[in-house]
Design an enzyme around this catalytic site. Structure first.
Site, short mmCIF file in Angstrom:
data_model
loop_
_atom_site.label_atom_id
_atom_site.label_comp_id
_atom_site.label_asym_id
_atom_site.label_seq_id
_atom_site.Cartn_x
_atom_site.Cartn_y
_atom_site.Cartn_z
CD GLU A 104 -3.07 0.61 0.26
OE1 GLU A 104 -2.54 1.29 -0.75
OE2 GLU A 104 -4.38 0.84 0.54
CG ASP A 105 -0.86 4.70 -1.57
OD1 ASP A 105 -1.77 3.99 -0.85
OD2 ASP A 105 -1.54 5.54 -2.40
CG ASP A 108 -6.37 8.39 5.43
OD1 ASP A 108 -6.08 8.75 6.66
OD2 ASP A 108 -7.23 8.86 4.71
CG PHE A 157 -4.74 15.48 1.20
CD1 PHE A 157 -5.34 14.39 0.95
CD2 PHE A 157 -4.44 16.01 -0.01
CE1 PHE A 157 -5.57 13.78 -0.26
CE2 PHE A 157 -4.55 15.30 -1.23
CZ PHE A 157 -5.29 14.15 -1.21
NE ARG A 170 -3.10 8.46 -9.38
CZ ARG A 170 -3.49 8.12 -8.50
NH1 ARG A 170 -3.06 7.71 -7.42
NH2 ARG A 170 -4.86 7.89 -8.31
P1 IMP Z 1 -8.09 4.39 3.79
O1 IMP Z 1 -8.99 3.33 3.06
O2 IMP Z 1 -8.75 5.58 4.29
O3 IMP Z 1 -7.13 3.66 4.76
O4 IMP Z 1 -7.26 5.03 2.63
C1 IMP Z 1 -6.81 4.25 1.35
C2 IMP Z 1 -6.21 5.00 -0.01
O5 IMP Z 1 -6.65 6.36 0.29
C3 IMP Z 1 -4.86 5.17 0.26
O6 IMP Z 1 -4.30 3.79 -0.33
C4 IMP Z 1 -4.54 6.15 -0.80
O7 IMP Z 1 -4.35 5.77 -1.96
C5 IMP Z 1 -5.72 6.98 -0.45
N1 IMP Z 1 -5.21 8.04 0.59
C6 IMP Z 1 -5.24 8.11 1.92
N2 IMP Z 1 -4.55 9.26 2.60
C7 IMP Z 1 -4.38 9.93 1.27
C8 IMP Z 1 -3.32 11.28 1.22
O8 IMP Z 1 -3.11 11.88 2.05
N3 IMP Z 1 -3.25 11.51 0.02
C9 IMP Z 1 -3.45 11.04 -1.09
N4 IMP Z 1 -4.45 9.65 -1.17
C10 IMP Z 1 -4.37 9.25 0.12
MG MG Z 2 -3.96 3.16 -2.23
#
Ligand code: IMP
Ligand code: MG
Length: 180
Positions: A104-105, A108, A157, A170
Protein backbone atom coordinates in the site's frame (compact mmCIF):
# COMPACT_ATOMS: atom_id res chain seq x y z
CA UNK A 1 17.38 20.99 -1.78
CA UNK A 2 13.64 20.30 -1.93
CA UNK A 3 11.54 21.77 -4.70
CA UNK A 4 9.47 24.85 -3.84
CA UNK A 5 5.74 24.72 -3.15
CA UNK A 6 3.44 23.44 -5.87
CA UNK A 7 -0.13 24.13 -6.93
CA UNK A 8 -2.58 21.35 -7.86
CA UNK A 9 -6.00 22.72 -8.83
CA UNK A 10 -7.22 24.81 -5.87
CA UNK A 11 -4.66 23.56 -3.34
CA UNK A 12 -1.08 24.45 -2.48
CA UNK A 13 1.38 21.85 -1.24
CA UNK A 14 4.80 22.23 0.39
CA UNK A 15 7.75 19.78 0.42
CA UNK A 16 7.46 17.09 3.09
CA UNK A 17 9.61 14.02 2.34
CA UNK A 18 12.48 14.36 -0.11
CA UNK A 19 13.87 11.82 -2.57
CA UNK A 20 16.64 10.71 -0.25
CA UNK A 21 14.31 10.13 2.72
CA UNK A 22 11.98 8.10 0.52
CA UNK A 23 14.85 6.15 -1.03
CA UNK A 24 16.40 5.27 2.34
CA UNK A 25 13.06 4.16 3.72
CA UNK A 26 12.25 2.00 0.70
CA UNK A 27 15.69 0.37 1.05
CA UNK A 28 15.06 -0.31 4.73
CA UNK A 29 11.67 -1.90 4.02
CA UNK A 30 13.14 -4.00 1.22
CA UNK A 31 15.92 -5.29 3.46
CA UNK A 32 13.35 -6.28 6.11
CA UNK A 33 11.46 -8.15 3.38
CA UNK A 34 14.67 -9.72 2.09
CA UNK A 35 15.36 -11.12 5.52
CA UNK A 36 11.93 -12.60 5.96
CA UNK A 37 11.04 -13.69 2.42
CA UNK A 38 14.22 -14.29 0.39
CA UNK A 39 13.56 -18.03 0.10
CA UNK A 40 9.74 -17.90 0.10
CA UNK A 41 8.96 -16.67 -3.43
CA UNK A 42 6.43 -14.14 -2.13
CA UNK A 43 3.59 -12.69 -4.17
CA UNK A 44 3.49 -8.89 -3.94
CA UNK A 45 -0.03 -7.50 -4.35
CA UNK A 46 0.30 -3.88 -5.43
CA UNK A 47 -2.78 -1.84 -4.63
CA UNK A 48 -3.33 0.56 -7.49
CA UNK A 49 -3.34 3.31 -8.23
CA UNK A 50 -1.42 5.00 -5.41
CA UNK A 51 1.16 2.24 -4.79
CA UNK A 52 2.55 1.90 -8.29
CA UNK A 53 5.70 3.95 -7.71
CA UNK A 54 6.45 2.63 -4.23
CA UNK A 55 5.85 -0.99 -5.27
CA UNK A 56 8.12 -0.57 -8.28
CA UNK A 57 11.01 0.75 -6.15
CA UNK A 58 10.36 -1.81 -3.41
CA UNK A 59 10.52 -4.87 -5.67
CA UNK A 60 13.61 -3.53 -7.43
CA UNK A 61 15.32 -3.84 -4.05
CA UNK A 62 13.96 -7.33 -3.28
CA UNK A 63 16.61 -9.96 -3.90
CA UNK A 64 14.96 -13.39 -4.08
CA UNK A 65 12.44 -14.79 -6.56
CA UNK A 66 9.06 -13.13 -6.35
CA UNK A 67 5.91 -12.46 -8.32
CA UNK A 68 3.94 -9.24 -8.55
CA UNK A 69 0.26 -8.75 -9.19
CA UNK A 70 -2.09 -5.78 -9.14
CA UNK A 71 -5.53 -4.91 -7.85
CA UNK A 72 -7.22 -1.59 -8.28
CA UNK A 73 -9.26 -0.34 -5.34
CA UNK A 74 -10.75 3.10 -4.95
CA UNK A 75 -11.99 4.91 -1.85
CA UNK A 76 -10.87 8.50 -2.05
CA UNK A 77 -12.72 11.49 -3.41
CA UNK A 78 -10.78 14.80 -3.37
CA UNK A 79 -8.99 14.93 -0.02
CA UNK A 80 -11.37 12.58 1.87
CA UNK A 81 -11.61 8.82 2.28
CA UNK A 82 -15.24 7.92 1.50
CA UNK A 83 -15.47 4.55 3.21
CA UNK A 84 -17.05 3.14 0.03
CA UNK A 85 -14.44 0.81 -1.36
CA UNK A 86 -14.85 -0.08 -5.02
CA UNK A 87 -12.90 -2.86 -6.72
CA UNK A 88 -12.13 -1.57 -10.20
CA UNK A 89 -9.80 -4.48 -11.06
CA UNK A 90 -9.63 -7.62 -8.93
CA UNK A 91 -7.23 -10.47 -8.21
CA UNK A 92 -6.74 -13.10 -10.88
CA UNK A 93 -3.95 -15.26 -9.39
CA UNK A 94 -4.51 -18.14 -7.04
CA UNK A 95 -3.27 -17.12 -3.59
CA UNK A 96 -3.58 -20.56 -2.05
CA UNK A 97 -0.43 -21.45 -0.11
CA UNK A 98 1.37 -18.31 -1.32
CA UNK A 99 3.25 -15.91 0.93
CA UNK A 100 1.34 -12.73 0.17
CA UNK A 101 2.60 -9.19 0.84
CA UNK A 102 0.05 -6.43 0.33
CA UNK A 103 1.79 -3.25 -0.85
CA UNK A 104 0.00 0.00 0.00
CA UNK A 105 1.05 3.59 -0.50
CA UNK A 106 -0.71 4.78 2.63
CA UNK A 107 -3.01 3.40 5.32
CA UNK A 108 -5.26 6.26 6.33
CA UNK A 109 -8.65 5.34 7.87
CA UNK A 110 -7.89 1.66 7.24
CA UNK A 111 -11.23 1.20 5.44
CA UNK A 112 -9.62 -0.12 2.28
CA UNK A 113 -7.63 -2.82 4.05
CA UNK A 114 -10.39 -3.79 6.43
CA UNK A 115 -12.49 -4.65 3.39
CA UNK A 116 -9.70 -6.15 1.29
CA UNK A 117 -7.72 -8.22 3.83
CA UNK A 118 -10.59 -10.62 4.71
CA UNK A 119 -11.14 -11.19 0.97
CA UNK A 120 -7.49 -12.14 0.60
CA UNK A 121 -7.50 -14.26 3.76
CA UNK A 122 -10.47 -16.21 2.39
CA UNK A 123 -8.25 -17.33 -0.51
CA UNK A 124 -6.09 -19.21 2.01
CA UNK A 125 -2.60 -17.80 1.54
CA UNK A 126 0.25 -19.46 3.47
CA UNK A 127 0.88 -16.07 5.07
CA UNK A 128 -0.42 -12.54 4.68
CA UNK A 129 1.36 -9.33 5.66
CA UNK A 130 1.00 -5.65 4.86
CA UNK A 131 3.78 -3.28 3.80
CA UNK A 132 2.81 0.38 3.60
CA UNK A 133 5.07 3.31 2.79
CA UNK A 134 3.01 5.60 5.01
CA UNK A 135 0.51 5.29 7.84
CA UNK A 136 -1.59 7.96 9.51
CA UNK A 137 -2.14 6.49 13.01
CA UNK A 138 -4.50 9.31 14.07
CA UNK A 139 -6.86 8.62 11.15
CA UNK A 140 -6.94 4.85 11.62
CA UNK A 141 -10.48 3.72 12.49
CA UNK A 142 -10.11 -0.01 12.15
CA UNK A 143 -7.73 -2.35 13.83
CA UNK A 144 -5.37 -2.92 10.95
CA UNK A 145 -1.93 -4.37 11.57
CA UNK A 146 0.63 -2.88 9.23
CA UNK A 147 3.59 -5.25 9.48
CA UNK A 148 6.13 -3.12 7.60
CA UNK A 149 5.78 0.66 8.00
CA UNK A 150 7.84 3.26 6.14
CA UNK A 151 6.78 6.52 7.77
CA UNK A 152 4.18 7.30 10.45
CA UNK A 153 2.81 10.74 9.65
CA UNK A 154 0.23 13.18 11.09
CA UNK A 155 -3.29 13.29 9.72
CA UNK A 156 -2.57 15.74 6.90
CA UNK A 157 -3.30 15.31 3.21
CA UNK A 158 -0.24 14.54 1.08
CA UNK A 159 0.55 14.05 -2.60
CA UNK A 160 3.40 12.79 -4.76
CA UNK A 161 5.32 9.56 -5.31
CA UNK A 162 2.12 7.88 -6.51
CA UNK A 163 -0.36 9.69 -4.27
CA UNK A 164 -2.79 12.07 -5.92
CA UNK A 165 -5.15 14.96 -5.36
CA UNK A 166 -8.04 14.46 -7.77
CA UNK A 167 -5.82 12.50 -10.14
CA UNK A 168 -2.94 14.98 -10.09
CA UNK A 169 0.48 14.81 -8.45
CA UNK A 170 1.17 11.08 -8.81
CA UNK A 171 4.23 11.74 -10.99
CA UNK A 172 6.04 13.89 -8.41
CA UNK A 173 9.27 12.32 -7.17
CA UNK A 174 8.93 13.79 -3.69
CA UNK A 175 6.06 13.85 -1.19
CA UNK A 176 4.29 17.14 -0.46
CA UNK A 177 1.85 18.07 2.30
CA UNK A 178 -1.11 20.39 1.93
CA UNK A 179 -0.27 23.94 2.99
CA UNK A 180 -2.09 24.82 6.23
P1 IMP B 1 -7.99 4.31 3.69
O1 IMP B 1 -9.00 3.35 3.12
O2 IMP B 1 -8.67 5.49 4.33
O3 IMP B 1 -7.00 3.65 4.61
O4 IMP B 1 -7.18 4.97 2.51
C1 IMP B 1 -6.81 4.22 1.45
C2 IMP B 1 -6.32 4.96 0.24
O5 IMP B 1 -6.68 6.33 0.19
C3 IMP B 1 -4.83 4.95 0.20
O6 IMP B 1 -4.34 3.73 -0.29
C4 IMP B 1 -4.53 6.10 -0.73
O7 IMP B 1 -4.54 5.68 -2.07
C5 IMP B 1 -5.65 7.07 -0.43
N1 IMP B 1 -5.14 8.11 0.51
C6 IMP B 1 -5.18 8.10 1.85
N2 IMP B 1 -4.61 9.19 2.40
C7 IMP B 1 -4.18 9.93 1.34
C8 IMP B 1 -3.48 11.21 1.24
O8 IMP B 1 -3.11 11.89 2.22
N3 IMP B 1 -3.22 11.61 -0.03
C9 IMP B 1 -3.59 10.93 -1.15
N4 IMP B 1 -4.22 9.74 -1.10
C10 IMP B 1 -4.52 9.25 0.13
MG1 MG C 1 -3.77 3.30 -2.15
Amino acid sequence: MSSPQIQLKDKTFIPYLNKQQIHETVKRLASQLNEEYHDKKPLFVCILSGSFMFCSDLVKNFCGDCEITFVRLSSYSGTQSTGNITTLMGLVESLTDRHVIIVEDIVDTGNTLSKFLPEVQALQPASLKVCSLLVKPEALQDRIKVDFVGFSIPNDFIVGYGLDYDGLGRNLQEIYVIKP
